[in-house]
Design an enzyme around this catalytic site. Structure first.
Site, PDB file in Angstrom:
ATOM      1  N   GLY A 227       0.825  -1.202   0.000  1.00 48.98           N
ATOM      2  CA  GLY A 227       0.000   0.000   0.000  1.00 48.98           C
ATOM      3  C   GLY A 227       0.861   1.255   0.000  1.00 48.98           C
ATOM      4  N   GLY A 454       1.567  -7.191   3.879  1.00 51.20           N
ATOM      5  CA  GLY A 454       2.677  -8.000   3.414  1.00 51.20           C
ATOM      6  C   GLY A 454       3.889  -7.811   4.314  1.00 51.20           C
ATOM      7  N   GLN A 577      11.531  -4.998   6.242  1.00 50.28           N
ATOM      8  CA  GLN A 577      11.023  -3.617   6.236  1.00 50.28           C
ATOM      9  C   GLN A 577      12.163  -2.609   6.060  1.00 50.28           C
ATOM     10  OE1 GLN A 577       7.719  -2.303   6.411  1.00 50.28           O
ATOM     11  NE2 GLN A 577       7.574  -4.384   5.677  1.00 50.28           N
ATOM     12  N   GLU A 644       8.975   2.689   7.948  1.00 42.30           N
ATOM     13  CA  GLU A 644       9.264   3.821   7.079  1.00 42.30           C
ATOM     14  C   GLU A 644      10.681   4.372   7.204  1.00 42.30           C
ATOM     15  OE1 GLU A 644       5.215   6.199   6.736  1.00 42.30           O
ATOM     16  OE2 GLU A 644       5.216   4.776   8.378  1.00 42.30           O
TER      17      GLU A 644
END
Ligand SMILES: Cc1cc2nc3c(=O)[nH]c(=O)nc-3n(C[C@H](O)[C@H](O)[C@H](O)COP(=O)(O)OP(=O)(O)OC[C@H]3O[C@@H](n4cnc5c(N)ncnc54)[C@H](O)[C@@H]3O)c2cc1C
Ligand code: SF4
Lengths: 680, 326
Positions: A227, A454, A577, A644
């Site tokens: 996303g 995910g 990530q 992030e």
């Protein structure tokens, strides 16, 4: 019981995904389903007077503002689809075609005739535009401007200054799975199989638009193929699918084609950022000024918080940050992985590198020298801040010592070689969520309306629940991805694991303590009591690049991230990530750019052959490591968000390395070969 | 997507209906059909014809069937040995999956990647004659500096074709009216005022094969491609070259450029200048500059001039030193 949190448990749904058994939104079989295709405006501004359907095309329905059902006005005007004749950007939905097959719907859309009165438009962000204004606040609710001390006087008095302007282009979040919805009505009950980051949020929004009680809308979001912020709130596809399903009385499937992802789901605003720094010869910053310009559409003010990150990073007595915005006849920008932090730090950490060069001080030392004792604005103490340790440990692992600070010194064959560093920061947040746990025989069922993009959220929540219950993971089943489950916050702002994990921990502990069959835990009160300042994850990024002297092509030989990001709940999913963020940062530094044609008001390279993201071959040596940090002031897990931070600062590390390799400062991203090319 | 009929080709000499198009790997044509850029009523699949072989020609050259897949062509030992430039060019293109589908004929006839051409909501003289060319003022960073016209500055995107141009390949075509052979450098038209016509082929002319002439010094040939990421990107500049040096002098040279023109650009002026001259970096640069005097760059593609001359000199210099080392 040994703890499972902190162990590298593989994603629980991994086997289902790689065997194709996992279902994504558009993959739920439906009897009698029909297909929708969005007709997008071919002009950036004007009015749609009429549509004329081609009788040879097999459309079941053609909806436009002249015949579409009326909707309740949404908070997000982008969701007022087909309600007005006004066209506010190229690519805006002006009609929806429904047909028996996808191909027929697409064809009918292609031959649909639009009677449009086009108007003059303005599509270009520029620093001298008379329409620039200061928004009241920036995303989500920060003050637009802050100032303390006397920046101008300090800059005038500073022995060493930097005054540079960096620009970043429009960037597009285009997750592998495009936005997709299947809508099915049963009376006034609506089921949406929808790809999003917030099932209960989507349900509430869509219910509002159709004037329904929120319970009447059931959103199913079992698996999501990415996303990056673009699925954080309902997009037009969800409303259009539901509208069409109501009109034709059959389930409607609506999947955005890749090309539509560039205009319909948000994008990262282009930015123009002026950064001014003043310093003493020893490297002590005396002034910091960060002025950012961004854009938004005519229909919605989205003001990205580009300069907010500078409020938290370095000490300096005189400081100022500010934002200005320009409204254009362009699509609405929205969240894209680390909105604000990513472009803000890309520019700021490059400017700092320029200062280090001017001062003749190592860029790591410069950063260390300006480490603040508490929040530089407001003075709130940090719950934990190990930025300097990240820089130092990272430098050691990367092999920074002995680096020749001069640019354009290392050449191997055709390659110029250089290294660069940049800091990273990301706020630690948690948002109210509720979780429920039930004892089912010997096992436990945990339920929370979260979404797993995910990232491994489902897996981590299972680990958290298992530890809180004191049972092995195979006795815990976590149900997520459904709006009828207890309400969870959005999978965004790197806050998912903290927010949902907190609620899950609370529910599991309560069940254990009370010994009952069921426990429900709502974190709202706890979270509302929390301080919001002084909470961040930190990191440092290091890059080694080589630049081809013949072609100007840039390759990233090494990329390394060293993080202090709280307790790492699962090293396997965390690593993915971090690396994913860093690779996306590489894309921001070198590849990604929406190429705007001002006359068309359109980004022309709107597909993944034209809009480049890093390919596998671009990623050579990449690694992430983290300090053993645990911050118990934040949440019961001691964790910080990690989704992030990898894209924050990694672009600057690469751009700084390019300068070190070549001596060329590229201040307009991305660093493409034509900006580095020199005649042989 | 417009409804179409699917048929398999029975013979290269069959008549092709006016609204029909040949289908090979489909990696370009099917995309354009989805976008509404190509709207054939009938697709005639050529991949079932016996055109999937690479055969030796009596003169030492090779005949490459039109439906030989790009992957197979790149991997063929004869190609790799006799024409390494071709193998390298193929492998520099697209992705493994695409190369497994893409064919020799389809690769040659793939259409421009000009962003306006692929977007029917914009004007484009090539797609909609007379509607204008927004690329001139707009997005042209990867469009032509050579051979373009006021009407169109599209580039031909193929890597393979650049190698074929350097090698002097001949394209064999067949239709109901007969057979003919066209030099690969003559296959694509310069746009002039008819940019809608990509090639000199008549409707219904099928490519059956590409002949590679014997070129012994092509064993010393190379392809180099510059692009915006490390793989899976179209060229922004490329060079295919073969070099024959003896005693430091250029005995013969073949040079072609990609991503600069509406066709693979055979640099004949540069070749002529170099024959008989010392094989030096300076001479290579000078020859490239001479060829590039015809360049008419626009706002955002002027870098191609520098890129192409740099690439040319780098590739030829490397070939020259490899040659001397033998
Ligand atoms: C994402 C992406 C990236 C790519 N990157 C590159 C790249 O880096 N470099 C590169 O060179 N290419 C690249 N390509 C293009 C690719 O090489 C072409 O799509 C492919 O070679 C076309 O071959 P095909 O057999 O699939 O042709 P098709 O799509 O089947 O046909 C293409 C055209 O040729 C015609 N045709 C096909 N065969 C014949 C025949 N025998 N006789 C007459 N007409 C015929 C068709 O009618 C059609 O007009 C890329 C493509 C994509 C989608
Ligand atoms: S360059 Fe050619 S293909 Fe591109 S817009 Fe102009 S006419 Fe069309």
């Amino acid at each position: 019981m040994t703890a499972t949190v902190g162990t590298p448990l593989a994603r629980l749904e991994g086997p289902a995904k790689v065997t194709g058994a996992a279902r994504y939104a558009a993959e739920y079989p439906q009897d009698d389903v029909v297909h929708g295709w969005i007709v997008q405006s071919p002009v950036p501004r004007g009015r749609l007077n009429a549509v004329l359907a081609d009788p040879t095309a097999d459309a079941i329905a053609v909806l436009w503002h002249g015949n579409a059902p009326r909707l309740e006005p949404a908070d997000d005007p982008e969701l007022d689809v087909l309600q007005s004749d006004r066209i506010s950007y190229r690519g805006q939905p002006v009609a929806l075609v429904v047909a028996e097959t996808l191909e027929a719907a697409r064809r009918a859309a292609q031959v649909l005739q639009l009677d449009i009165t086009a108007e003059e438009h303005d599509a270009v962000l520029r620093a001298d535009h008379p329409g620039l204004y200061t928004p009241e606040q920036v995303n989500p609710a920060f003050p637009s401007e802050t100032a303390s001390g006397d920046v101008d006087a300090a800059l005038a008095a500073a022995p060493v200054t930097v005054d540079v302007t960096y620009s970043t282009p429009a960037l597009h979040n285009s997750p592998m799975e495009p936005h997709a919805t299947i809508a099915r009505w049963a009376g006034d009950d609506l089921t949406l199989y929808d790809s999003n980051q917030h099932p209960s949020g989507i349900a509430a929004t869509v219910a509002g638009v159709f004037g329904l009680e929120p319970e009447r809308v059931h959103v199913v979001t079992e698996h999501v193929g990415g996303g990056f912020g673009s699925k954080g709130s309902a997009r037009p596809n969800a409303v259009l699918a539901a509208m069409a399903a109501r009109v034709v009385g059959r389930p409607v499937k609506l999947v955005l084609p890749r090309q539509a992802m560039f205009s319909l789901v948000g994008y990262r605003t282009p930015t123009i950022q002026q950064i001014r720094l003043g310093a003493d010869p020893d490297g002590t910053l005396t002034a910091i000024d960060h002025a950012a310009i961004g854009q938004s559409s005519r229909i919605l003010e989205y003001a990205e918080q580009t300069a907010v990150v500078t409020r938290h990073m370095y000490a300096a007595p005189n400081r100022r940050t500010g934002h200005r915005l320009l409204r254009l006849d362009m699509p609405t920008p929205r969240w894209m992985r680390a909105p604000g932090e990513a472009p803000g730090m890309a520019a700021f950490e490059c400017a700092l590198d320029e200062l280090a060069e001017k001062l003749g001080i190592d860029p790591i030392e410069l950063r260390v020298r300006n480490e603040p004792a508490a929040e530089p604005e407001g003075g709130t103490p940090f719950t934990s801040r190990h930025y300097v340790e990240c820089l130092r440990t990272g430098a050691e692992r990367f092999g920074w010592a002995g680096r020749d600070p001069r640019p354009r010194q290392r050449r191997e064959g055709d390659w110029w070689i250089g290294t660069g560093v940049a800091g990273a920061i990301y706020p630690t947040m948690a948002q109210p969520s509720t979780a429920r746990v039930r004892a089912v025989g010997d096992d436990f069922e945990v339920a929370i309306g979260a979404a797993d993009l995910g990232t491994g959220a489902r897996t981590i929540l299972t680990q958290i629940a298992a530890d809180a219950l004191g049972v092995p993971v195979d006795r815990v089943r976590v149900r997520i991805g459904d709006s009828t489950l207890p309400k969870a916050s959005v999978a965004g702002g790197s806050s998912g694991s903290a927010s949902w994990g907190w609620a899950v921990t609370g529910a599991c502990r309560q069940l254990r303590e009370t010994g009952g069959d069921e426990a429900v835990f709502d974190t709202t009160e706890l979270i509302e009591k929390q301080e919001t300042e002084g909470r961040h994850a930190f990191g440092a990024h290091f890059a080694e690049v080589r630049v081809d002297a013949v072609t100007g092509e840039v390759r990233v030989s090494r990329l390394f991230g060293m993080y202090a990001a709280g307790r790492i709940l699962n090293p396997r999913t965390a690593r993915s990530q971090f690396l994913g963020g860093m690779i996306m940062g590489m894309g921001m530094a070198l590849h990604e750019e929406g190429v705007l044609d001002p006359a068309m008001g359109e980004w022309m390279n709107h597909d993944l052959a034209g809009y480049h993201i890093p390919a596998h071959a671009d990623v050579e040596s990449i690694d992430a490591a983290w300090l053993d940090e645990r911050d118990d002031q934040l949440n019961p897990m001691g964790s910080k968000g990690i989704g992030e931070i990898g894209i924050v600062g990694s672009p600057a590390a690469i751009v700084n390395a390019v300068w070190h390799a070549t001596g060329v400062r590229v201040r307009d991203l991305p660093v493409r070969l034509d900006k580095l090319l020199c005649a042989d | 997507m417009k409804t179409f009929e699917y048929r398999t080709a029975t013979a290269a000499s069959a008549v092709l209906a006016p609204d029909a198009a040949f289908l090979a790997g489909g990696t370009n044509l099917v995309d354009l059909m989805k976008l509404g850029v190509a709207t054939p009523d009938v697709l005639v699949d050529v991949t079932k014809l016996p055109l999937d072989r690479i055969t030796d020609l009596p003169d030492g050259g090779l005949r490459v069937g039109a439906t030989v897949r790009n992957s197979d062509l790149a991997a063929d030992p004869r190609i790799r040995e006799r024409y390494p430039v071709l193998s390298q060019a193929l492998l520099a293109g697209a992705s493994g999956q695409l190369r497994n589908m893409a064919t020799t004929g389809g690769n040659l006839l793939q259409r421009t990647r000009c962003t306006y051409f692929m977007d029917p909501s914009t004007p484009c003289n090539k797609r909609a004659p007379g509607s204008g060319c927004p690329a001139r003022a707009g997005d042209h960073r990867n469009l032509a500096i050579l051979g373009g016209s006021e009407a169109c500055i599209a580039t031909h995107p193929s890597d393979m074709a650049v190698a074929l141009a350097a090698l002097g390949a001949q394209v064999r075509v067949e239709s109901a009216t007969g057979e003919r052979t066209i030099a690969v450098t003559e296959l694509h038209r310069l746009p002039g005022d008819r940019p809608d016509l990509d090639t000199v082929l008549d409707h219904g002319e099928m490519i059956t094969a590409v002949d590679l002439p014997a070129l012994p010094f092509a064993t010393r040939s190379a392809y180099r491609k510059a692009r915006d990421r490390a793989s899976y990107a179209f060229a922004v500049g490329s060079v295919a070259a073969a070099l024959d040096v003896a005693d430091g002098l250029v005995r013969d040279v073949r040079l072609a450029w990609g991503a600069v023109a509406p066709r693979p650009w055979r640099a004949t002026t540069a070749e002529r200048l170099l024959r008989g001259r010392p094989a030096t970096h300076e001479n290579f640069l000078a020859a490239a500059d001479e060829e590039l005097r015809a360049a008419r760059p626009l706002r955002d593609n002027a870098y191609k001039t520098t890129l192409t001359r740099n690439l040319t000199a780098a590739v030829l210099t490397r070939l020259a030193s490899a040659g001397e080392a033998r």
